[in-house]
Design a protein around this motif. Structure first.
Motif, PDB file in Angstrom:
ATOM      1  N   ALA A  24       0.814  -1.215   0.000  1.00  0.00           N
ATOM      2  CA  ALA A  24       0.000   0.000   0.000  1.00  0.00           C
ATOM      3  C   ALA A  24       0.850   1.269   0.000  1.00  0.00           C
ATOM      4  CB  ALA A  24      -0.935  -0.001   1.210  1.00  0.00           C
ATOM      5  N   LEU A  25       1.959   1.246   0.729  1.00  0.00           N
ATOM      6  CA  LEU A  25       2.766   2.456   0.921  1.00  0.00           C
ATOM      7  C   LEU A  25       4.090   2.464   0.161  1.00  0.00           C
ATOM      8  CD1 LEU A  25       2.246   2.808   4.770  1.00  0.00           C
ATOM      9  CD2 LEU A  25       1.049   4.059   2.955  1.00  0.00           C
ATOM     10  N   GLY A  26       4.448   1.365  -0.466  1.00  0.00           N
ATOM     11  CA  GLY A  26       5.750   1.292  -1.125  1.00  0.00           C
ATOM     12  C   GLY A  26       6.888   1.153  -0.134  1.00  0.00           C
ATOM     13  N   TYR A  27       6.590   0.617   1.031  1.00  0.00           N
ATOM     14  CA  TYR A  27       7.615   0.399   2.062  1.00  0.00           C
ATOM     15  C   TYR A  27       8.314  -0.938   1.829  1.00  0.00           C
ATOM     16  CZ  TYR A  27       6.746   4.222   5.416  1.00  0.00           C
ATOM     17  OH  TYR A  27       6.680   5.435   6.049  1.00  0.00           O
ATOM     18  N   VAL A  28       9.406  -1.160   2.542  1.00  0.00           N
ATOM     19  CA  VAL A  28      10.167  -2.400   2.438  1.00  0.00           C
ATOM     20  C   VAL A  28      10.447  -2.931   3.842  1.00  0.00           C
ATOM     21  CG1 VAL A  28      11.253  -1.781   0.236  1.00  0.00           C
ATOM     22  CG2 VAL A  28      12.398  -1.192   2.386  1.00  0.00           C
ATOM     23  N   GLU A  29      10.743  -4.223   3.900  1.00  0.00           N
ATOM     24  CA  GLU A  29      11.095  -4.832   5.178  1.00  0.00           C
ATOM     25  C   GLU A  29      12.378  -4.193   5.714  1.00  0.00           C
ATOM     26  OE1 GLU A  29      12.037  -9.234   7.104  1.00  0.00           O
ATOM     27  OE2 GLU A  29      11.455  -9.073   4.997  1.00  0.00           O
ATOM     28  N   ALA A  30      12.377  -3.910   6.994  1.00  0.00           N
ATOM     29  CA  ALA A  30      13.558  -3.321   7.624  1.00  0.00           C
ATOM     30  C   ALA A  30      14.716  -4.314   7.604  1.00  0.00           C
ATOM     31  CB  ALA A  30      13.248  -2.922   9.059  1.00  0.00           C
ATOM     32  N   GLU A  31      15.905  -3.803   7.377  1.00  0.00           N
ATOM     33  CA  GLU A  31      17.115  -4.631   7.443  1.00  0.00           C
ATOM     34  C   GLU A  31      17.361  -5.037   8.891  1.00  0.00           C
ATOM     35  OE1 GLU A  31      19.165  -5.634   4.939  1.00  0.00           O
ATOM     36  OE2 GLU A  31      17.767  -4.730   3.507  1.00  0.00           O
ATOM     37  N   PRO A  32      17.960  -6.206   9.120  1.00  0.00           N
ATOM     38  CA  PRO A  32      18.291  -6.589  10.493  1.00  0.00           C
ATOM     39  C   PRO A  32      19.319  -5.607  11.073  1.00  0.00           C
ATOM     40  CG  PRO A  32      19.205  -8.158   8.919  1.00  0.00           C
ATOM     41  CD  PRO A  32      18.374  -7.191   8.140  1.00  0.00           C
ATOM     42  N   PRO A  33      19.410  -5.545  12.383  1.00  0.00           N
ATOM     43  CA  PRO A  33      20.377  -4.641  13.021  1.00  0.00           C
ATOM     44  C   PRO A  33      21.804  -4.896  12.530  1.00  0.00           C
ATOM     45  CG  PRO A  33      18.853  -5.528  14.639  1.00  0.00           C
ATOM     46  CD  PRO A  33      18.610  -6.281  13.356  1.00  0.00           C
ATOM     47  N   ASP A  34      22.622  -3.853  12.577  1.00  0.00           N
ATOM     48  CA  ASP A  34      24.025  -3.967  12.171  1.00  0.00           C
ATOM     49  C   ASP A  34      24.697  -5.144  12.871  1.00  0.00           C
ATOM     50  OD1 ASP A  34      23.870  -1.774  10.495  1.00  0.00           O
ATOM     51  OD2 ASP A  34      24.702  -0.373  11.968  1.00  0.00           O
ATOM     52  N   GLY A  35      25.457  -5.873  12.081  1.00  0.00           N
ATOM     53  CA  GLY A  35      26.193  -7.006  12.618  1.00  0.00           C
ATOM     54  C   GLY A  35      25.441  -8.325  12.523  1.00  0.00           C
ATOM     55  N   TYR A  36      24.215  -8.283  11.980  1.00  0.00           N
ATOM     56  CA  TYR A  36      23.416  -9.506  11.870  1.00  0.00           C
ATOM     57  C   TYR A  36      23.032  -9.746  10.418  1.00  0.00           C
ATOM     58  CZ  TYR A  36      23.153  -9.525  16.904  1.00  0.00           C
ATOM     59  OH  TYR A  36      23.491  -9.559  18.221  1.00  0.00           O
ATOM     60  N   GLU A  37      23.172 -10.989  10.000  1.00  0.00           N
ATOM     61  CA  GLU A  37      22.854 -11.386   8.631  1.00  0.00           C
ATOM     62  C   GLU A  37      21.343 -11.471   8.407  1.00  0.00           C
ATOM     63  OE1 GLU A  37      23.455 -15.467   6.262  1.00  0.00           O
ATOM     64  OE2 GLU A  37      25.319 -14.552   6.998  1.00  0.00           O
ATOM     65  N   SER A  38      20.587 -11.761   9.481  1.00  0.00           N
ATOM     66  CA  SER A  38      19.139 -11.918   9.368  1.00  0.00           C
ATOM     67  C   SER A  38      18.481 -11.539  10.685  1.00  0.00           C
ATOM     68  CB  SER A  38      18.782 -13.364   9.021  1.00  0.00           C
ATOM     69  OG  SER A  38      19.081 -14.209  10.115  1.00  0.00           O
ATOM     70  N   TRP A  39      17.159 -11.324  10.625  1.00  0.00           N
ATOM     71  CA  TRP A  39      16.403 -11.071  11.851  1.00  0.00           C
ATOM     72  C   TRP A  39      16.432 -12.307  12.750  1.00  0.00           C
ATOM     73  CZ3 TRP A  39      15.072  -6.775  14.061  1.00  0.00           C
ATOM     74  CH2 TRP A  39      14.940  -5.620  13.284  1.00  0.00           C
ATOM     75  N   ASN A  40      16.367 -13.509  12.149  1.00  0.00           N
ATOM     76  CA  ASN A  40      16.406 -14.719  12.963  1.00  0.00           C
ATOM     77  C   ASN A  40      17.711 -14.829  13.744  1.00  0.00           C
ATOM     78  OD1 ASN A  40      13.863 -15.381  12.139  1.00  0.00           O
ATOM     79  ND2 ASN A  40      14.490 -17.024  10.761  1.00  0.00           N
ATOM     80  N   ALA A  41      18.817 -14.436  13.126  1.00  0.00           N
ATOM     81  CA  ALA A  41      20.104 -14.445  13.834  1.00  0.00           C
ATOM     82  C   ALA A  41      20.071 -13.480  15.016  1.00  0.00           C
ATOM     83  CB  ALA A  41      21.237 -14.091  12.872  1.00  0.00           C
ATOM     84  N   TRP A  42      19.480 -12.302  14.806  1.00  0.00           N
ATOM     85  CA  TRP A  42      19.366 -11.321  15.884  1.00  0.00           C
ATOM     86  C   TRP A  42      18.472 -11.856  16.998  1.00  0.00           C
ATOM     87  CZ3 TRP A  42      15.440  -8.639  18.274  1.00  0.00           C
ATOM     88  CH2 TRP A  42      15.824  -7.580  19.075  1.00  0.00           C
ATOM     89  N   LEU A  43      17.323 -12.443  16.623  1.00  0.00           N
ATOM     90  CA  LEU A  43      16.393 -12.981  17.616  1.00  0.00           C
ATOM     91  C   LEU A  43      17.058 -14.079  18.449  1.00  0.00           C
ATOM     92  CD1 LEU A  43      13.254 -13.148  15.308  1.00  0.00           C
ATOM     93  CD2 LEU A  43      13.518 -11.649  17.307  1.00  0.00           C
ATOM     94  N   LYS A  44      17.778 -14.969  17.771  1.00  0.00           N
ATOM     95  CA  LYS A  44      18.465 -16.061  18.465  1.00  0.00           C
ATOM     96  C   LYS A  44      19.518 -15.509  19.416  1.00  0.00           C
ATOM     97  CE  LYS A  44      21.048 -20.300  17.666  1.00  0.00           C
ATOM     98  NZ  LYS A  44      21.634 -21.198  16.676  1.00  0.00           N
ATOM     99  N   ASP A  45      20.327 -14.564  18.920  1.00  0.00           N
ATOM    100  CA  ASP A  45      21.407 -13.991  19.718  1.00  0.00           C
ATOM    101  C   ASP A  45      20.883 -13.216  20.927  1.00  0.00           C
ATOM    102  OD1 ASP A  45      24.241 -13.703  20.048  1.00  0.00           O
ATOM    103  OD2 ASP A  45      24.063 -11.612  19.366  1.00  0.00           O
TER     104      ASP A  45
END
Length: 145
Positions: A24-45
């Motif tokens: 609807a807005l032309g937005y994109v998924e946010a990149e994971p925090p710096d130093g993380y390859e994926s959101w799952n890696a960040w969540l696990k860490d």
């Protein structure tokens, strides 16, 4: 002093609702925090239990001009009309011809309906289409102006 802000949607299905609003807005998924390859890696860490990994989604404006959008899973469903809503300003403003505004609004309404939104009602002013009140896939109201 400027305050940074974002908008959060409480919802049943964060991924689905985020996908709708990204479209609807032309937005994109946010990149994971710096130093993380994926959101799952960040969540696990960060010790987030695996059963909660799909409980949120985050979007950003690719032009970095609009607010961030967060979608958080909650147990309760929507029960009342929104007191705050988004206006998708696609018509170009009232200085545009009524015909041009109608065409732009109808095109956006058609695209959003195909993406899962529902039309609640059309609102006219002086015999011309002014805006359309719609709901997203989880029933949150917004307007196409």
């Amino acid at each position: 002093m400027h305050t940074s802000w974002g908008l959060t949607f409480d919802c049943a299905n964060p991924a689905k609702l985020a996908a709708f609003w990204a479209d609807a807005l032309g937005y994109v998924e946010a990149e994971p925090p710096d130093g993380y390859e994926s959101w799952n890696a960040w969540l696990k860490d960060n010790g987030v239990p695996k059963k909660e990994w799909n409980d949120a989604a985050y979007l950003v404006d690719p032009a970095d001009q609009g607010p961030t959008l967060s979608f958080l899973k909650v147990a309760e469903s929507k029960t009342a009309k929104n007191r705050v809503h988004l206006d998708l300003k696609v018509g170009g403003g009232r200085h545009q011809s009524a015909k041009k505004r109608r065409s732009r609004i109808e095109k956006a309404v058609d695209r959003l309906t195909k993406a899962g939104a529902k039309v609640e009602r059309e609102v006219e002013q002086d015999g011309n289409l002014d805006h359309v009140i719609m709901t997203d896939p989880e029933g949150n109201e917004f307007c196409v102006v």
